[in-house]
Write an enzyme that holds these catalytic residues in place. Structure first.
Site, mmCIF file in Angstrom:
data_model
loop_
_atom_site.group_PDB
_atom_site.id
_atom_site.type_symbol
_atom_site.label_atom_id
_atom_site.label_comp_id
_atom_site.label_asym_id
_atom_site.label_seq_id
_atom_site.Cartn_x
_atom_site.Cartn_y
_atom_site.Cartn_z
ATOM 1 N N SER A 139 0.898 5.095 12.156
ATOM 2 C CA SER A 139 1.276 3.812 11.770
ATOM 3 C C SER A 139 -0.025 3.001 11.170
ATOM 4 O O SER A 139 -1.223 3.318 11.385
ATOM 5 C CB SER A 139 1.470 3.006 13.322
ATOM 6 O OG SER A 139 0.101 2.081 13.624
ATOM 7 N N LYS A 140 0.482 2.055 10.478
ATOM 8 C CA LYS A 140 -0.732 1.707 9.630
ATOM 9 C C LYS A 140 -1.605 0.639 10.516
ATOM 10 O O LYS A 140 -2.871 0.447 10.002
ATOM 11 C CB LYS A 140 0.047 0.673 8.531
ATOM 12 C CG LYS A 140 0.458 -0.436 8.955
ATOM 13 C CD LYS A 140 0.910 -1.565 7.558
ATOM 14 C CE LYS A 140 1.409 -2.831 8.076
ATOM 15 N NZ LYS A 140 2.203 -3.416 7.150
ATOM 16 N N ARG A 141 -1.242 0.255 11.471
ATOM 17 C CA ARG A 141 -2.107 -0.752 12.376
ATOM 18 C C ARG A 141 -3.394 -0.010 13.070
ATOM 19 O O ARG A 141 -4.290 -0.209 13.215
ATOM 20 C CB ARG A 141 -1.356 -1.318 13.363
ATOM 21 C CG ARG A 141 -1.121 -2.971 13.102
ATOM 22 C CD ARG A 141 -0.097 -3.845 13.858
ATOM 23 N NE ARG A 141 0.937 -4.061 12.998
ATOM 24 C CZ ARG A 141 2.264 -3.469 12.598
ATOM 25 N NH1 ARG A 141 2.299 -2.375 13.379
ATOM 26 N NH2 ARG A 141 3.021 -3.871 11.865
ATOM 27 N N ARG A 142 -2.778 1.299 13.561
ATOM 28 C CA ARG A 142 -3.431 2.243 14.241
ATOM 29 C C ARG A 142 -4.266 3.264 13.447
ATOM 30 O O ARG A 142 -5.377 3.761 13.635
ATOM 31 C CB ARG A 142 -2.732 3.134 15.275
ATOM 32 C CG ARG A 142 -3.162 3.476 16.478
ATOM 33 C CD ARG A 142 -2.092 4.090 17.363
ATOM 34 N NE ARG A 142 -0.893 4.840 16.610
ATOM 35 C CZ ARG A 142 0.360 4.719 17.044
ATOM 36 N NH1 ARG A 142 0.596 4.030 18.136
ATOM 37 N NH2 ARG A 142 1.080 5.357 16.487
ATOM 38 N N PHE B 216 0.805 -1.079 -0.062
ATOM 39 C CA PHE B 216 0.012 -0.107 0.162
ATOM 40 C C PHE B 216 0.893 1.254 -0.100
ATOM 41 O O PHE B 216 2.108 1.127 0.304
ATOM 42 C CB PHE B 216 -0.818 -0.027 1.351
ATOM 43 C CG PHE B 216 -0.042 0.165 2.456
ATOM 44 C CD1 PHE B 216 0.343 -0.660 3.079
ATOM 45 C CD2 PHE B 216 -0.208 1.771 3.012
ATOM 46 C CE1 PHE B 216 1.171 -0.464 4.432
ATOM 47 C CE2 PHE B 216 0.374 1.967 4.134
ATOM 48 C CZ PHE B 216 1.109 0.652 4.753
#
Ligand code: GLU
Length: 472
Positions: free
Chosen positions: A238-241, A16
């Protein structure tokens, strides 16, 4: 250094496209454009798992969406780091032959053991003078000289690093493969890069990389490290958050021009009080020297407001054209037969005043095409919790059926009059009508929408709402 500057954007594919990467790419692009230079795209794909052709295509598509197009003469590449492995190894061998690098046979655990015993973090230079030759399992380390390394950074100014805190870092792994620090520099040299404009997280790499440039007898590039992007809690995105994929913003109907403009303002501001400026202004005025070095807040609300502004700045025809992809497909509740382009054209200027992102378009206009509105139950029960609201529907039915001229001013007047008889301001008086007609509390300007729908359909919906309430 050649007279025409060469910038580069060197992403490692991840599947991505991070908004921070997009900002870095745009900074490089704006500079290459203004200075008549070149923008080199280099895909840093040496990590096998990252070597997926569709990921590269994703990068090219995302860049193209933000206006960085392969068919532009400023664009060069893409080059693939994996194709330059021999050049990396050759450079490493040169450093070894020049005595600026040496082999070491300690394993990672042994390095840590020694660090523990020494009470000092990192590699202690154990093999510096052991004269080891290359052999499987031996890493090649750079011999960090004494003294200090001064990095001149266009954003951060003069940054000093004491060499004694920099360990003799690894250039080639035990299996002979090049490390990022080396590959990245050798590619920049091969591609005659004059300016390295990249994310701040690479600043700690820079003294090491500058030493490699020097050791290879090359004039280091102009460095510029642009500030990190942080979220509301001031934490690094962050891509997680956080929502960070450019593709997601694109698919949700953020306009590329709004996105480009917003990304450019993360760490930089156009002159004067305006932040919404066309690309031509950005290209003319953007300077690295004006980039702020404190973390930049990636503010979704502000992005949305930029997007709304860009939507409203379009001509109606442009808006209708931009709308088309959002009016078909799985996300629309109407069938192709129900959709009426003429009605949409008439509604478009009204929808345009209310939209924040294009993907919200269907829910703003669906009531026009469906036989029955899609009712949001929560809004319904909240709106009709008062007797006045229910009575307003009956008032509207009576007033709209008196043969009045069917235009928005007359309709509005009717509702105003009926509302004030009940002591209701216009906003309160029109809310039940809106919910009866559209099923929702938020929508396009109501009276214009009623005019557009026509007397018969409006009356049908008002009566259906009364029946629904009676049945409830
Ligand atoms: N491949 C590196 C990254 O994606 C870029 C390094 C650089 O720009 O020098 O972080």
């Amino acid at each position: 250094m050649s007279s025409s500057p060469r910038f580069r954007f060197a992403p490692s594919p991840t599947g991505f496209f991070h908004v921070g990467g997009a900002r870095t790419a745009l900074y490089n692009w704006a500079l290459a454009k203004r200075l008549g230079g070149t923008f080199v795209l280099r895909i840093e794909d040496t990590d096998e798992a990252r070597n997926q052709p569709e990921w590269t295509q994703g990068i090219i598509d995302a860049l193209s969406w933000i206006g960085i197009r392969q068919d532009d003469p400023t664009f060069e590449g893409p080059y693939f780091q994996s194709e330059y492995a021999q050049a990396h190894i050759d450079a490493a061998n040169r450093l070894f032959e020049q005595g600026q690098a040496y082999y070491c046979d300690l394993t990672g655990e042994q390095v840590q053991e020694r660090a523990k015993i020494n009470g000092k973090q990192g590699y202690d230079g154990y093999s510096r003078d052991r004269g080891l030759e290359a052999a499987p399992g031996r890493v090649l380390r750079f011999r960090v000289p004494e003294g200090q390394t001064i990095v001149h950074d266009l954003v951060r100014g003069r940054v000093e690093f004491a060499n004694e805190v920099i360990e003799d870092f690894v250039l080639l792994r035990g299996n002979g493969s090049p490390m990022f620090l080396l590959a990245n520099v050798v590619d920049d040299i091969t591609m005659r890069i004059s300016h390295v404009v990249r994310a701040e997280e690479h600043l700690p790499n820079t003294p090491k990389q500058q030493m490699i440039w020097d050791a290879l007898g090359q004039q280091p590039p102009v460095w510029a490290h642009v500030p990190v992007l942080v979220n509301e809690q001031r934490k690094k995105l962050s891509k997680r958050r956080d929502k960070v994929a450019l593709e997601q913003f694109r698919d949700e109907g953020f306009l590329s021009e709004a996105m480009i403009n917003y990304l450019m303002t993360l760490g930089w501001a156009p002159a004067g009080d305006v932040e919404i400026v066309p690309w031509s202004t950005i290209e003319r005025d953007f300077r690295l020297e004006d980039v702020n070095h404190s973390p930049a807040f990636f503010d979704l609300k502000k992005l949305a407001s930029f997007n709304g502004e860009y939507i409203r700045a379009m001509s109606v025809d442009e808006f209708i054209q931009a709308s088309q992809p959002f009016l078909t497909g799985d996300n629309v509740p109407w069938t192709p037969a129900q959709f009426d382009q003429q009605k949409f054209r008439a509604m478009a200027p009204l929808a345009q005043t209310r939209l924040v992102v294009m993907s919200e378009l269907p829910e703003l206009v669906d009531f026009l095409f469906l036989d029955e509105p899609i009712i949001d139950e929560q809004s319904w029960s909240k709106t009709f919790s008062s007797a006045d609201a229910v009575e307003m529907l009956n008032d509207a039915i009576a007033a709209f059926d008196t043969g009045l001229t069917w235009d928005h001013d007359s309709l509005k007047l009717c509702v105003e009059v009926a509302g004030s008889a009940r002591g209701l301001k216009l906003g309160k008086a029109q809310a039940p009508i809106r919910v009866a007609i559209t099923g929702r509390t938020i929508g396009p300007p109501l009276f214009e929408a009623l005019e557009l729908m026509g007397h018969d359909q409006v009356m049908r919906r008002l009566r259906a709402a009364v029946e629904r309430l009676a049945g409830a």
